[in-house]
Design a protein around this motif. Structure first.
Motif, short mmCIF file in Angstrom:
data_model
loop_
_atom_site.label_atom_id
_atom_site.label_comp_id
_atom_site.label_asym_id
_atom_site.label_seq_id
_atom_site.Cartn_x
_atom_site.Cartn_y
_atom_site.Cartn_z
N ALA A 35 0.83 -1.20 0.00
CA ALA A 35 0.00 0.00 0.00
C ALA A 35 0.86 1.25 0.00
N LEU A 36 0.27 2.34 -0.45
CA LEU A 36 0.95 3.62 -0.44
C LEU A 36 0.55 4.41 0.80
N LEU A 37 1.51 5.05 1.40
CA LEU A 37 1.20 5.99 2.47
C LEU A 37 0.64 7.27 1.84
N PRO A 38 -0.12 8.01 2.60
CA PRO A 38 -0.54 9.33 2.09
C PRO A 38 0.69 10.14 1.76
N ASN A 39 0.57 11.09 0.87
CA ASN A 39 1.77 11.84 0.50
C ASN A 39 2.20 12.78 1.62
N GLU A 40 3.36 13.34 1.44
CA GLU A 40 3.99 14.10 2.52
C GLU A 40 3.10 15.19 3.10
N ASP A 41 2.54 15.99 2.23
CA ASP A 41 1.74 17.10 2.73
C ASP A 41 0.54 16.60 3.51
N THR A 42 -0.14 15.61 2.95
CA THR A 42 -1.32 15.05 3.63
C THR A 42 -0.94 14.51 5.00
N LEU A 43 0.11 13.69 5.02
CA LEU A 43 0.50 13.05 6.28
C LEU A 43 0.96 14.06 7.31
N SER A 44 1.80 14.99 6.88
CA SER A 44 2.29 15.97 7.85
C SER A 44 1.10 16.77 8.38
N GLY A 45 0.14 17.03 7.50
CA GLY A 45 -1.06 17.71 7.96
C GLY A 45 -1.82 16.89 8.97
N GLU A 46 -2.05 15.63 8.64
CA GLU A 46 -2.82 14.76 9.53
C GLU A 46 -2.16 14.63 10.90
N LEU A 47 -0.84 14.45 10.89
CA LEU A 47 -0.13 14.25 12.15
C LEU A 47 0.19 15.56 12.86
N GLY A 48 -0.03 16.66 12.14
CA GLY A 48 0.22 17.94 12.77
C GLY A 48 1.69 18.24 13.00
N VAL A 49 2.54 17.76 12.09
CA VAL A 49 3.97 18.06 12.21
C VAL A 49 4.46 18.62 10.88
N SER A 50 5.64 19.18 10.93
CA SER A 50 6.20 19.75 9.70
C SER A 50 6.67 18.64 8.78
N ARG A 51 6.91 19.01 7.56
CA ARG A 51 7.45 18.04 6.62
C ARG A 51 8.80 17.54 7.07
N THR A 52 9.58 18.41 7.66
CA THR A 52 10.90 18.00 8.16
C THR A 52 10.80 16.80 9.09
N ALA A 53 9.96 16.93 10.11
CA ALA A 53 9.84 15.87 11.10
C ALA A 53 9.34 14.58 10.43
N LEU A 54 8.33 14.72 9.59
CA LEU A 54 7.79 13.54 8.91
C LEU A 54 8.87 12.86 8.08
N ARG A 55 9.58 13.67 7.35
CA ARG A 55 10.64 13.20 6.45
C ARG A 55 11.70 12.42 7.22
N GLU A 56 12.11 12.94 8.35
CA GLU A 56 13.12 12.24 9.14
C GLU A 56 12.59 10.89 9.62
N ALA A 57 11.33 10.88 9.99
CA ALA A 57 10.72 9.61 10.41
C ALA A 57 10.70 8.63 9.24
N ILE A 58 10.34 9.14 8.08
CA ILE A 58 10.30 8.30 6.87
C ILE A 58 11.67 7.68 6.60
N LYS A 59 12.70 8.48 6.76
CA LYS A 59 14.05 7.98 6.51
C LYS A 59 14.40 6.86 7.49
N VAL A 60 13.98 7.03 8.72
CA VAL A 60 14.25 6.00 9.73
C VAL A 60 13.55 4.70 9.35
N LEU A 61 12.29 4.80 9.00
CA LEU A 61 11.53 3.61 8.63
C LEU A 61 12.13 2.97 7.37
N THR A 62 12.57 3.81 6.46
CA THR A 62 13.21 3.29 5.24
C THR A 62 14.46 2.50 5.61
N SER A 63 15.23 3.04 6.52
CA SER A 63 16.49 2.38 6.88
C SER A 63 16.25 1.06 7.60
N LYS A 64 15.05 0.87 8.09
CA LYS A 64 14.73 -0.39 8.75
C LYS A 64 14.05 -1.37 7.78
#
Lengths: 237, 237
Positions: A35-64
């Motif tokens: 499945a696809l995750l919602p795109n960056e803007d949508t997700l950062s909006g939903e979670l109420g965080v900036s794209r930066t924070a979301l992006r860093e989380a994404i990188k962590v999950l990617t590395s795992k």
DNA sequence: ATTTTGCTATTCATCATACAATAATCTGTT
DNA sequence: AACAGATTATTGTATGATGAATAGCAAAAT
């Protein structure tokens, strides 16, 4: 309470929280493999965080190995087969969303493969310092005033045993098992009063390791696991 | 050549490259445990990347337990004890900067603990599909035209065996071992011509797993490891 | 009808910059 | 000497702008 080991990813930082949120969503199947995750803007909006924070989380999950992002495509959940289940975070996220009992069986299978061999190695290779750590952990079990303290000392004992093998790979594996153990302790504690019969078995294991009795240590570890299995079986009834 | 498994962290993205660079620096001891990394501005300047890219790499390394950042303090390398050696990236970075032979011994110890037990489990639990995968991988070994192909098929065989245990934890461990194996294959290939004697041993293992001969499979796996050890010993001379 | 080529829109990738939060260190006061 | 507060260095978070990759479509060529 389950954060005894400091090996799981911090939840203090914002991106850590986000990684935790997304990680558990993936483990729970809310975002299924493929499945696809919602795109960056949508997700950062939903979670109420900036794209930066979301992006860093994404990188962590990617590395795992959990997800994979590509331009124009989005971020896709990878098949379970490539998840690194030996990662402490993934393990913790998985334990938080899955039936624990089922997992305990798998964990026991792994322990059965690893721990007798580790005990044998520890008997052969332990240094004086490591022997002392083992003795100390055992003393902690003896002196434990309650179940929580006993479990904590038990985990320390296992850690010391794995470290005493002199093999860092095995020590890492031991740390992972301990993390899983402390979680399942939290679980079993709710279902059974006080399974403290393990003490004499631990004593035998300790003595044989210290005496460099390779085969005996292996046997003792096996006996301990048999006891653990019996406890689990009791819970299941 | 060593990127057979797709489980190591991508080096295509910028932050992936940075993580690789920093990871190897930590493994090599250039940034020793307890030491502080240069601050963000300095590092991003040195590496010629933006703070964003560096930051994402930092987060990845943090999630693997290698470092720890705090405001006003800086980013510090954590003690080896908490590194997750079972992470494919850490393993790869470590292999890139450490004496391989020494590691091969540790790996053999781990395999000796894991593989006989895994073979037994596979003999008991394998599904028809998994049996087919095993047969296929073995056929690949038989038909292998050169050493590279043989090693690739060998890795596939191990993967299939681990998957056939029906225990995802063990499968993950198997994947890790395979990653390490393919690297050490690359190494041994330079030192020894063609150690293909393993074929009959693999055949026995395959047959016993398929026949659900639990004890026999375990024994066969053990014999295979003994052969591997002999090969390593030969290299050392 | 099929294949090839080129365009376009979408999404992640990277960068630059600004400001907030944190905690060690200094500084002045008591 | 001890405490309180200001200073300051460093990471943490947010945002907007620009770049790069590519799936999907449309047009053109075969």
């Amino acid at each position: 309470m389950a954060d005894r080991g400091k090996r799981t990813y911090s939840r203090r930082s914002l991106h850590g929280k986000v990684a935790h949120t997304l990680g558990t969503r993936i483990m729970s199947g809310e975002y299924a493999p493929g499945a696809l995750l919602p795109n960056e803007d949508t997700l950062s909006g939903e979670l109420g965080v900036s794209r930066t924070a979301l992006r860093e989380a994404i990188k962590v999950l990617t590395s795992k190995g959990l997800i994979e992002s590509r331009p124009k495509i989005g971020t896709r959940v990878r098949p379970q087969r490539v998840w690194n289940l030996l990662d402490p975070d993934i393990l913790a996220w998985s334990l938080a969303t899955r039936p624990v009992l089922e997992f305990i069986d798998k964990l026991l299978e792994l322990r059965e493969m690893v721990e007798p061999g580790a005990a044998a190695l520890a008997a052969r290779n332990h240094t004086p310092a490591q022997a002392e750590a083992l003795r100390l952990a055992f003393a902690g079990m003896v002196a434990a005033p309650d179940l929580d303290a006993w479990n904590a000392a038990d985990v320390r004992f296992h850690q010391a045993l794995m470290a005493a093998t002199g093999n860092e790979l095995i020590a890492s594996l031991g740390a992972l098992i301990d993390l899983a153990l402390s979680t399942s302790f939290d679980f079993t504690a709710k279902h059974i009063p006080a399974p403290r019969q393990g003490l004499p078995l631990h004593k035998i294991l300790l003595e044989r390791v210290l005496a460099r009795d390779v085969d005996g240590a292996q046997e003792a570890a096996h006996a301990l696991l048999k006891d653990a299995k019996a406890t689990v079986a009791e819970i299941k009834i």
